[in-house]
Design a protein around this motif. Structure first.
Motif, PDB file in Angstrom:
ATOM      1  N   CYS A  82     -13.099  -5.743 -19.529  1.00 17.32           N
ATOM      2  CA  CYS A  82     -13.264  -4.415 -20.125  1.00 17.32           C
ATOM      3  C   CYS A  82     -12.078  -4.070 -21.022  1.00 17.32           C
ATOM      4  O   CYS A  82     -12.263  -3.526 -22.122  1.00 17.32           O
ATOM      5  CB  CYS A  82     -13.436  -3.370 -19.036  1.00 17.32           C
ATOM      6  N   LEU A  83     -10.881  -4.371 -20.573  1.00 15.93           N
ATOM      7  CA  LEU A  83      -9.706  -4.111 -21.403  1.00 15.93           C
ATOM      8  C   LEU A  83      -9.734  -4.959 -22.666  1.00 15.93           C
ATOM      9  O   LEU A  83      -9.347  -4.503 -23.744  1.00 15.93           O
ATOM     10  CB  LEU A  83      -8.427  -4.384 -20.609  1.00 15.93           C
ATOM     11  N   ARG A  84     -10.197  -6.187 -22.541  1.00 17.18           N
ATOM     12  CA  ARG A  84     -10.318  -7.059 -23.709  1.00 17.18           C
ATOM     13  C   ARG A  84     -11.318  -6.481 -24.717  1.00 17.18           C
ATOM     14  O   ARG A  84     -11.071  -6.487 -25.924  1.00 17.18           O
ATOM     15  CB  ARG A  84     -10.770  -8.458 -23.277  1.00 17.18           C
ATOM     16  N   SER A  85     -12.433  -6.002 -24.219  1.00 10.08           N
ATOM     17  CA  SER A  85     -13.465  -5.455 -25.098  1.00 10.08           C
ATOM     18  C   SER A  85     -12.948  -4.229 -25.851  1.00 10.08           C
ATOM     19  O   SER A  85     -13.155  -4.089 -27.064  1.00 10.08           O
ATOM     20  CB  SER A  85     -14.701  -5.098 -24.271  1.00 10.08           C
ATOM     21  N   PHE A  86     -12.286  -3.315 -25.123  1.00 16.03           N
ATOM     22  CA  PHE A  86     -11.771  -2.102 -25.757  1.00 16.03           C
ATOM     23  C   PHE A  86     -10.700  -2.441 -26.796  1.00 16.03           C
ATOM     24  O   PHE A  86     -10.727  -1.927 -27.922  1.00 16.03           O
ATOM     25  CB  PHE A  86     -11.185  -1.172 -24.695  1.00 16.03           C
ATOM     26  N   ALA A  87      -9.767  -3.311 -26.442  1.00 15.89           N
ATOM     27  CA  ALA A  87      -8.697  -3.671 -27.369  1.00 15.89           C
ATOM     28  C   ALA A  87      -9.253  -4.313 -28.632  1.00 15.89           C
ATOM     29  O   ALA A  87      -8.791  -4.040 -29.748  1.00 15.89           O
ATOM     30  CB  ALA A  87      -7.704  -4.605 -26.687  1.00 15.89           C
ATOM     31  N   ALA A  88     -10.293  -5.153 -28.478  1.00 14.69           N
ATOM     32  CA  ALA A  88     -10.886  -5.804 -29.650  1.00 14.69           C
ATOM     33  C   ALA A  88     -11.510  -4.779 -30.587  1.00 14.69           C
ATOM     34  O   ALA A  88     -11.409  -4.904 -31.824  1.00 14.69           O
ATOM     35  CB  ALA A  88     -11.928  -6.824 -29.204  1.00 14.69           C
ATOM     36  N   LYS A  89     -12.142  -3.761 -30.041  1.00 12.51           N
ATOM     37  CA  LYS A  89     -12.760  -2.744 -30.899  1.00 12.51           C
ATOM     38  C   LYS A  89     -11.691  -1.903 -31.608  1.00 12.51           C
ATOM     39  O   LYS A  89     -11.871  -1.525 -32.760  1.00 12.51           O
ATOM     40  CB  LYS A  89     -13.708  -1.874 -30.064  1.00 12.51           C
TER      41      LYS A  89
ATOM     42  N   PRO B 167       0.530  -9.833 -21.705  1.00 12.76           N
ATOM     43  CA  PRO B 167      -0.609 -10.765 -21.623  1.00 12.76           C
ATOM     44  C   PRO B 167      -1.738 -10.123 -20.839  1.00 12.76           C
ATOM     45  O   PRO B 167      -1.510  -9.354 -19.900  1.00 12.76           O
ATOM     46  CB  PRO B 167      -0.020 -11.975 -20.878  1.00 12.76           C
ATOM     47  N   ILE B 168      -2.955 -10.418 -21.233  1.00 13.08           N
ATOM     48  CA  ILE B 168      -4.114  -9.821 -20.590  1.00 13.08           C
ATOM     49  C   ILE B 168      -4.950 -10.921 -19.948  1.00 13.08           C
ATOM     50  O   ILE B 168      -5.165 -11.991 -20.548  1.00 13.08           O
ATOM     51  CB  ILE B 168      -4.938  -8.984 -21.598  1.00 13.08           C
ATOM     52  N   GLY B 169      -5.376 -10.699 -18.712  1.00 10.63           N
ATOM     53  CA  GLY B 169      -6.077 -11.733 -17.962  1.00 10.63           C
ATOM     54  C   GLY B 169      -7.488 -11.974 -18.450  1.00 10.63           C
ATOM     55  O   GLY B 169      -8.140 -11.080 -19.004  1.00 10.63           O
ATOM     56  N   ALA B 170      -7.977 -13.179 -18.200  1.00 12.43           N
ATOM     57  CA  ALA B 170      -9.338 -13.529 -18.601  1.00 12.43           C
ATOM     58  C   ALA B 170     -10.366 -12.680 -17.866  1.00 12.43           C
ATOM     59  O   ALA B 170     -11.457 -12.422 -18.384  1.00 12.43           O
ATOM     60  CB  ALA B 170      -9.582 -15.012 -18.344  1.00 12.43           C
ATOM     61  N   THR B 171     -10.029 -12.228 -16.642  1.00 11.68           N
ATOM     62  CA  THR B 171     -10.972 -11.415 -15.878  1.00 11.68           C
ATOM     63  C   THR B 171     -10.956  -9.949 -16.290  1.00 11.68           C
ATOM     64  O   THR B 171     -11.821  -9.187 -15.866  1.00 11.68           O
ATOM     65  CB  THR B 171     -10.651 -11.503 -14.375  1.00 11.68           C
TER      66      THR B 171
END
Length: 393
Positions: A360-367, A353-357
């Motif tokens: 940057c990790l969310r952005s990279f994973a989405a790309k 699970p990846i935190g809402a804060t």
């Protein structure tokens, strides 16, 4: 600790999950992401000041290719595959040099600085030879604030300037164009997948846990945000003297930089440029780092340091303290990512699970998921999956 997301990709149904572990070890996925992610991405080679005169050249090697960036007689900077069109011999060796012409060391074919083939011994012996059509194969070049980039394929992606556009105003005062190298290119191999290097660079949550030095320097000021193509991290040097000698020296002796706004005098900035490059920006210098994929589980770190010309003794000492501080940080990060890489290979790990804060990790994973939909799978699909699906356009 602040964290902000701006211009993130459109909603990702898997946004609350990290990239799965198999993406960090699987050969088939590695081959696909080299074609869809690394090959069409910009890669820094050098600063324009590294090749000031006609014939000056620098090289970069990645994805099995050698690329030479060279300044022509007309002052233009061009890039070519470092491959003779006759028998594929490399034309130049090493990281850099100067050549009036590029002469193949195998059969003495001669190329001008603009890549045109101009000399072939026993030319009449080659009935199929078309001199005009047999110049060096060009590679796309981009220049941004004095730095030179190349890319092996064009997928219609943005220029470097377009990628950095959200931060142009705050970068401009640092006068990158006027900087010069203060240390030679350094390379280090690491036993990690390239994504683990970048993930760690943009990971905000590990700073207060794993980096005592940065925590002493920044206090609670460390902040992150994610733009479309750039992650930004930052921290302000606190006034409380550090218990560490190098950190305390840096805090106390960092000279005033007249070209910078007052708010930037004691600010450390970090920008990660998609997908595998980073600028560490300080009032006294900037460091550049690039993590080039070698295999699914190994990467080559390529580093350079630049600064505005300044020979004052106090500046040299402050830069040395900076180096000592970041040498410790780099060693701590190396220890972390090597152990994360080992964990990614465990059959017990799928995706976390990846935190809402963790913007940057969310952005990279989405790309990554946007370019390779199979990255959404928590377990590796059956071998041969890449042959059954067309590449994402």
């Amino acid at each position: 600790m602040a964290h902000r997301a701006i211009d993130l990709p459109s909603h990702d149904p898997d946004a609350d999950w990290s990239l799965p572990g198999w993406l960090y070890t699987d050969r088939e996925f590695f081959d696909v992401e080299m074609e869809r992610v690394i090959r069409p991405s910009w890669q820094i080679v050098c600063h324009e000041s590294d090749i000031p005169a006609a014939g000056d050249w620098r090289t970069i090697e990645y994805l099995g290719e050698s690329v030479v960036v060279i300044r022509g007689e007309d002052g233009a900077i061009r890039a070519f595959h470092n491959v003779c069109r006759h028998r594929a011999m490399r034309l130049v060796e090493g990281a850099g040099g100067c050549s009036r012409k590029l002469v193949c060391p195998y059969h003495a074919w001669v190329y001008e600085l603009d890549g045109q083939l101009s000399g072939v011994p026993m030319r009449r012996d080659y009935p199929a030879l078309d001199m005009a059509a047999t110049g060096l194969v060009p590679v796309a070049v981009d220049r941004w604030r004095g730095f030179v980039f190349v890319r092996l394929a064009d997928d219609g992606g943005p220029s470097v300037a377009e990628m950095f556009a959200p931060y142009e105003a705050e970068i401009a005062p640092y006068r990158f164009e006027d900087m010069r190298a203060i240390a030679p290119v350094r390379t280090r191999e690491r036993q990690v997948n390239w994504k683990n290097v970048g993930d760690n660079y943009s990971d905000n949550l590990h700073i207060p846990i794993a980096h005592d030095g940065l925590t002493r320097l920044f206090g609670k000021s460390y902040a992150i945000e994610a733009s479309g193509w750039v992650d930004k991290m930052s921290g302000y040097l606190v006034d409380r003297p550090s218990s560490n000698l190098s950190e305390r020296f840096y805090q106390q002796h960092l000279p005033h930089a007249p070209h910078l706004p007052e708010a930037n005098q004691r600010l450390w900035l970090y920008y990660k440029l998609w997908p595998n490059m980073a600028f560490d920006i300080y009032a006294d210098q900037i460091d550049f780092m690039q993590w080039l994929p070698l295999t699914p589980t190994t990467s080559l770190l390529r580093e350079m340091a630049f600064a505005l010309p300044d020979d004052r003794r106090e500046v040299r000492l402050v830069r040395y303290a900076n180096w000592r501080i970041n040498r410790v940080v780099n060693a701590e990060d190396t220890w972390l990512i090597e152990r994360v890489q080992q964990g990614m290979a465990s059959a017990s790990y799928t995706a976390g699970p990846i935190g809402a804060t963790e913007v940057c990790l969310r952005s990279f994973a989405a790309k990554i998921r946007g370019r390779i939909p199979e990255a959404r799978l928590h377990r590796a699909p059956a071998a041969g999956w890449s042959k059954r699906f067309k590449a994402v356009e």
